[in-house]
Scaffold this motif. Sequence first.
Motif, short mmCIF file in Angstrom:
data_model
loop_
_atom_site.label_atom_id
_atom_site.label_comp_id
_atom_site.label_asym_id
_atom_site.label_seq_id
_atom_site.Cartn_x
_atom_site.Cartn_y
_atom_site.Cartn_z
N ASP A 1 5.07 -8.04 4.93
CA ASP A 1 4.93 -9.75 4.39
C ASP A 1 5.03 -9.28 3.10
O ASP A 1 5.79 -10.14 2.30
N VAL A 2 4.53 -8.38 2.24
CA VAL A 2 4.57 -8.13 0.94
C VAL A 2 4.74 -6.68 0.88
O VAL A 2 4.30 -5.74 1.28
N GLY A 3 5.52 -6.42 -0.30
CA GLY A 3 5.79 -5.05 -0.90
C GLY A 3 6.86 -4.08 -0.12
O GLY A 3 6.42 -2.67 -0.19
N GLU A 4 7.75 -4.48 0.44
CA GLU A 4 8.66 -3.61 1.24
C GLU A 4 9.30 -2.52 0.26
O GLU A 4 9.51 -1.50 0.77
N ASN A 5 9.53 -2.71 -0.72
CA ASN A 5 10.19 -1.63 -1.71
C ASN A 5 9.32 -0.98 -2.68
O ASN A 5 9.69 -0.36 -3.45
N THR A 6 7.84 -1.07 -2.11
CA THR A 6 7.09 -0.30 -2.87
C THR A 6 6.24 0.66 -1.96
O THR A 6 6.56 0.87 -0.75
N ASP A 7 4.97 1.52 -2.51
CA ASP A 7 4.36 2.42 -1.59
C ASP A 7 2.99 1.67 -1.08
O ASP A 7 2.12 2.37 -0.61
N ALA A 8 3.21 0.43 -1.06
CA ALA A 8 1.87 -0.36 -0.47
C ALA A 8 2.48 -1.56 0.28
O ALA A 8 3.11 -2.50 -0.31
N TRP A 9 2.42 -1.48 1.62
CA TRP A 9 3.03 -2.46 2.37
C TRP A 9 1.81 -3.41 2.90
O TRP A 9 0.74 -2.73 3.23
N THR A 10 1.96 -4.64 2.72
CA THR A 10 0.88 -5.36 3.36
C THR A 10 1.50 -6.30 4.29
O THR A 10 2.45 -6.98 4.31
N TYR A 11 0.65 -6.41 5.77
CA TYR A 11 1.08 -7.28 6.49
C TYR A 11 -0.07 -8.24 6.82
O TYR A 11 -1.30 -7.86 6.89
N GLU A 12 0.31 -9.44 6.94
CA GLU A 12 -0.41 -10.58 7.14
C GLU A 12 -0.82 -10.67 8.52
O GLU A 12 -0.27 -10.67 9.27
N LEU A 13 -2.27 -10.80 8.61
CA LEU A 13 -2.75 -10.82 10.27
C LEU A 13 -2.89 -12.10 10.86
O LEU A 13 -3.18 -12.22 12.25
N GLY A 14 -2.67 -13.01 10.04
CA GLY A 14 -3.16 -14.46 10.53
C GLY A 14 -4.41 -14.84 10.10
O GLY A 14 -5.30 -14.22 9.52
N GLU A 15 -4.88 -15.92 10.58
CA GLU A 15 -6.25 -16.64 10.32
C GLU A 15 -7.16 -16.11 11.43
O GLU A 15 -7.39 -16.61 12.34
N LEU B 1 -3.54 -6.26 6.53
CA LEU B 1 -3.69 -4.89 6.71
C LEU B 1 -2.42 -4.43 5.59
O LEU B 1 -1.53 -4.85 5.49
N THR B 2 -3.07 -3.44 4.78
CA THR B 2 -2.44 -2.67 3.75
C THR B 2 -2.26 -1.22 4.11
O THR B 2 -3.24 -0.82 4.38
N ILE B 3 -0.97 -1.07 4.21
CA ILE B 3 -0.78 0.55 4.33
C ILE B 3 -0.21 1.08 3.03
O ILE B 3 0.76 0.56 2.32
N SER C 1 -0.38 7.48 4.10
CA SER C 1 -1.50 8.28 3.55
C SER C 1 -2.93 7.69 3.94
O SER C 1 -3.87 8.25 4.03
N ARG C 2 -3.09 6.36 4.04
CA ARG C 2 -4.26 5.41 4.18
C ARG C 2 -3.98 4.10 4.63
O ARG C 2 -2.76 3.48 4.31
N HIS C 3 -4.85 3.39 5.17
CA HIS C 3 -4.48 2.13 5.30
C HIS C 3 -5.95 1.40 4.93
O HIS C 3 -6.92 2.12 5.08
#
Length: 153
Positions: free
Chosen positions: A110-124, A136-138, A146-148
């Motif tokens: 959802d956020v950061g596709e072209n970076t080294d930190a991807w964020t997925y919104e999980l809902g309410e 969830l940030t990867i 490397s971590r999440h």
Amino acid sequence: MISILLIWLPFSLAGGIWAGYVLTRRFPFSGWHRKAVILANSFLLTLLIFIGGIATFGWVAYSYPRQSFIPQHWVAQPTARYTKVQDLVDSGILRNLPKSQALSLLGKPDVGENTDAWTYELGEEPSFLGSSPAMLTIYFEHGQISRHELIRP
């Protein structure tokens, strides 16, 4: 939360007064003892009913279903990801996963596709005090996870 407390208070108060009255009818007292026993019983039983009701509500509000992680469901149901994320994290699938495989497994972030930190919104994610968004940030280093970080309300 305040509205739930205000709604539940009259019911617990009525229940406590009724229970105090029933107890004093079962064990009769006379004189000023009767009023003191009714008030004490009513107060204690009101408090117990009130706390019991709030505890029951909290248990129900927190007990949302947890589901197994299935990649197709993760992508198709983004607002219900909070039910699957714990299984995803606990399974260890994400450890050292290359970026390309993470993209095929989880879909576009959802956020950061072209970076080294991807964020997925999980809902309410429902909680006792209402609901707030979980994420969830990867993090990637050298092209692999490397971590999440799981951010919950």
